[in-house]
Design a protein around this motif. Sequence first.
Motif, PDB file in Angstrom:
ATOM      1  N   MET A 101       0.810  -1.208   0.000  1.00  0.00           N
ATOM      2  CA  MET A 101       0.000   0.000   0.000  1.00  0.00           C
ATOM      3  C   MET A 101       0.849   1.266   0.000  1.00  0.00           C
ATOM      4  O   MET A 101       0.463   2.275  -0.601  1.00  0.00           O
ATOM      5  CB  MET A 101      -0.956   0.002   1.200  1.00  0.00           C
ATOM      6  N   THR A 102       1.994   1.234   0.665  1.00  0.00           N
ATOM      7  CA  THR A 102       2.857   2.416   0.659  1.00  0.00           C
ATOM      8  C   THR A 102       3.405   2.671  -0.743  1.00  0.00           C
ATOM      9  O   THR A 102       3.417   3.811  -1.222  1.00  0.00           O
ATOM     10  CB  THR A 102       4.015   2.252   1.661  1.00  0.00           C
ATOM     11  N   TYR A 103       3.834   1.621  -1.411  1.00  0.00           N
ATOM     12  CA  TYR A 103       4.315   1.780  -2.777  1.00  0.00           C
ATOM     13  C   TYR A 103       3.160   2.144  -3.712  1.00  0.00           C
ATOM     14  O   TYR A 103       3.323   2.929  -4.650  1.00  0.00           O
ATOM     15  CB  TYR A 103       4.985   0.497  -3.268  1.00  0.00           C
ATOM     16  N   GLY A 104       1.983   1.581  -3.447  1.00  0.00           N
ATOM     17  CA  GLY A 104       0.806   1.933  -4.230  1.00  0.00           C
ATOM     18  C   GLY A 104       0.501   3.414  -4.127  1.00  0.00           C
ATOM     19  O   GLY A 104       0.131   4.061  -5.119  1.00  0.00           O
TER      20      GLY A 104
ATOM     21  N   LEU B 220      -5.816   3.260   3.410  1.00  0.00           N
ATOM     22  CA  LEU B 220      -5.764   4.684   3.101  1.00  0.00           C
ATOM     23  C   LEU B 220      -4.582   5.369   3.775  1.00  0.00           C
ATOM     24  O   LEU B 220      -3.872   6.156   3.141  1.00  0.00           O
ATOM     25  CB  LEU B 220      -7.072   5.359   3.536  1.00  0.00           C
ATOM     26  N   VAL B 221      -4.366   5.079   5.054  1.00  0.00           N
ATOM     27  CA  VAL B 221      -3.257   5.713   5.772  1.00  0.00           C
ATOM     28  C   VAL B 221      -1.923   5.308   5.156  1.00  0.00           C
ATOM     29  O   VAL B 221      -1.033   6.135   4.945  1.00  0.00           O
ATOM     30  CB  VAL B 221      -3.296   5.369   7.275  1.00  0.00           C
ATOM     31  N   LEU B 222      -1.770   4.026   4.837  1.00  0.00           N
ATOM     32  CA  LEU B 222      -0.531   3.558   4.220  1.00  0.00           C
ATOM     33  C   LEU B 222      -0.321   4.209   2.854  1.00  0.00           C
ATOM     34  O   LEU B 222       0.794   4.638   2.515  1.00  0.00           O
ATOM     35  CB  LEU B 222      -0.550   2.039   4.065  1.00  0.00           C
ATOM     36  N   ALA B 223      -1.380   4.298   2.058  1.00  0.00           N
ATOM     37  CA  ALA B 223      -1.267   4.918   0.737  1.00  0.00           C
ATOM     38  C   ALA B 223      -0.905   6.395   0.865  1.00  0.00           C
ATOM     39  O   ALA B 223      -0.105   6.916   0.086  1.00  0.00           O
ATOM     40  CB  ALA B 223      -2.568   4.752  -0.035  1.00  0.00           C
ATOM     41  N   CYS B 224      -1.485   7.068   1.849  1.00  0.00           N
ATOM     42  CA  CYS B 224      -1.168   8.481   2.068  1.00  0.00           C
ATOM     43  C   CYS B 224       0.291   8.668   2.488  1.00  0.00           C
ATOM     44  O   CYS B 224       0.935   9.646   2.092  1.00  0.00           O
ATOM     45  CB  CYS B 224      -2.101   9.073   3.125  1.00  0.00           C
ATOM     46  N   ILE B 225       0.801   7.731   3.287  1.00  0.00           N
ATOM     47  CA  ILE B 225       2.208   7.792   3.682  1.00  0.00           C
ATOM     48  C   ILE B 225       3.099   7.696   2.447  1.00  0.00           C
ATOM     49  O   ILE B 225       4.065   8.455   2.290  1.00  0.00           O
ATOM     50  CB  ILE B 225       2.545   6.687   4.691  1.00  0.00           C
ATOM     51  N   GLY B 226       2.775   6.749   1.558  1.00  0.00           N
ATOM     52  CA  GLY B 226       3.540   6.624   0.319  1.00  0.00           C
ATOM     53  C   GLY B 226       3.433   7.867  -0.539  1.00  0.00           C
ATOM     54  O   GLY B 226       4.418   8.296  -1.168  1.00  0.00           O
ATOM     55  N   TYR B 227       2.259   8.471  -0.566  1.00  0.00           N
ATOM     56  CA  TYR B 227       2.027   9.693  -1.334  1.00  0.00           C
ATOM     57  C   TYR B 227       2.859  10.850  -0.791  1.00  0.00           C
ATOM     58  O   TYR B 227       3.479  11.606  -1.541  1.00  0.00           O
ATOM     59  CB  TYR B 227       0.541  10.032  -1.279  1.00  0.00           C
ATOM     60  N   ILE B 228       2.885  10.973   0.535  1.00  0.00           N
ATOM     61  CA  ILE B 228       3.609  12.077   1.178  1.00  0.00           C
ATOM     62  C   ILE B 228       5.119  11.909   1.045  1.00  0.00           C
ATOM     63  O   ILE B 228       5.842  12.865   0.754  1.00  0.00           O
ATOM     64  CB  ILE B 228       3.211  12.172   2.662  1.00  0.00           C
TER      65      ILE B 228
ATOM     66  N   ALA C  23      -8.196   6.051  -4.598  1.00  0.00           N
ATOM     67  CA  ALA C  23      -8.534   4.925  -5.473  1.00  0.00           C
ATOM     68  C   ALA C  23      -7.670   3.712  -5.138  1.00  0.00           C
ATOM     69  O   ALA C  23      -8.157   2.574  -5.118  1.00  0.00           O
ATOM     70  CB  ALA C  23      -8.342   5.316  -6.938  1.00  0.00           C
ATOM     71  N   VAL C  24      -6.396   3.941  -4.869  1.00  0.00           N
ATOM     72  CA  VAL C  24      -5.492   2.850  -4.479  1.00  0.00           C
ATOM     73  C   VAL C  24      -5.981   2.205  -3.185  1.00  0.00           C
ATOM     74  O   VAL C  24      -5.972   0.977  -3.048  1.00  0.00           O
ATOM     75  CB  VAL C  24      -4.042   3.370  -4.305  1.00  0.00           C
ATOM     76  N   ALA C  25      -6.410   3.035  -2.229  1.00  0.00           N
ATOM     77  CA  ALA C  25      -6.915   2.513  -0.954  1.00  0.00           C
ATOM     78  C   ALA C  25      -8.179   1.681  -1.159  1.00  0.00           C
ATOM     79  O   ALA C  25      -8.352   0.628  -0.533  1.00  0.00           O
ATOM     80  CB  ALA C  25      -7.191   3.661   0.013  1.00  0.00           C
ATOM     81  N   VAL C  26      -9.059   2.145  -2.037  1.00  0.00           N
ATOM     82  CA  VAL C  26     -10.289   1.394  -2.329  1.00  0.00           C
ATOM     83  C   VAL C  26      -9.944   0.053  -2.960  1.00  0.00           C
ATOM     84  O   VAL C  26     -10.493  -0.990  -2.593  1.00  0.00           O
ATOM     85  CB  VAL C  26     -11.212   2.202  -3.259  1.00  0.00           C
TER      86      VAL C  26
END
Length: 222
Positions: free
Chosen positions: A43-46, A157-165, A60-63
């Motif tokens: 999820m972080t890489y996503g 969602l939190v993991l994806a946001c971490i990757g985004y940030i 969308a990645v989180a969904v």
Amino acid sequence: MLSLVGDVTNTITGIIGNLGYLGVFILMTLESAGMPIPSEVIMTYGGFIATPGGIVHVVAVAVIGSLGTGLGSAIGYAVGAWGGKPFMDKYGKFFGINPQKMLWAERWFCKYGESACIYTRLLPVVRTVVNVPAGLLNMDFKKFMAYSMVGAFPWCLVLACIGYILGENWESIMGASHLLTYAVGAVVLFIIAACVTLYALVRMGVIPRKTVEKYLGFLLNA
């Protein structure tokens, strides 16, 4: 050990790099079905690869990750419902489930009831193992799926946001993945507590509903 971790990370990033969102879905399905694949990396890489598309693509990645978790959870549920305990005692090791993990999950499920399918998604070890006891105990399948995905979405969602940030530095967090698990859990619990508190304050009239609609209207109308 570091080499093994690096190989797993390279495999995950390679699959997602080639398949995109479909790769996230497949890997999260396998992870939730019990395969030893770290969702923290997936999820972080996503979230990182979704960066060019902005926060909408991160959601969308989180969904997609949650949908993969749902399918993987259904597989675990089916194993418990159709295979039963004898099957798990014999073949559980192929799903990353040993007797100790199974006993832990059964006790957790029996102690906290069906709602365990929501918040165990934020906990290490039992996150993927709780699916099987749900099947063994014949939990309503529709409720099980709903609870599983509701619990999985904040985690994804939190993991994806971490990757985004973090962007290109997303992998820097992997050295402390066990701490990341608890950090995500803490963030999600904080958000839930804040929402409950806000709701209570609005109900008591301490905070006018119009104020909430003014600043958080995008959430109320989502």
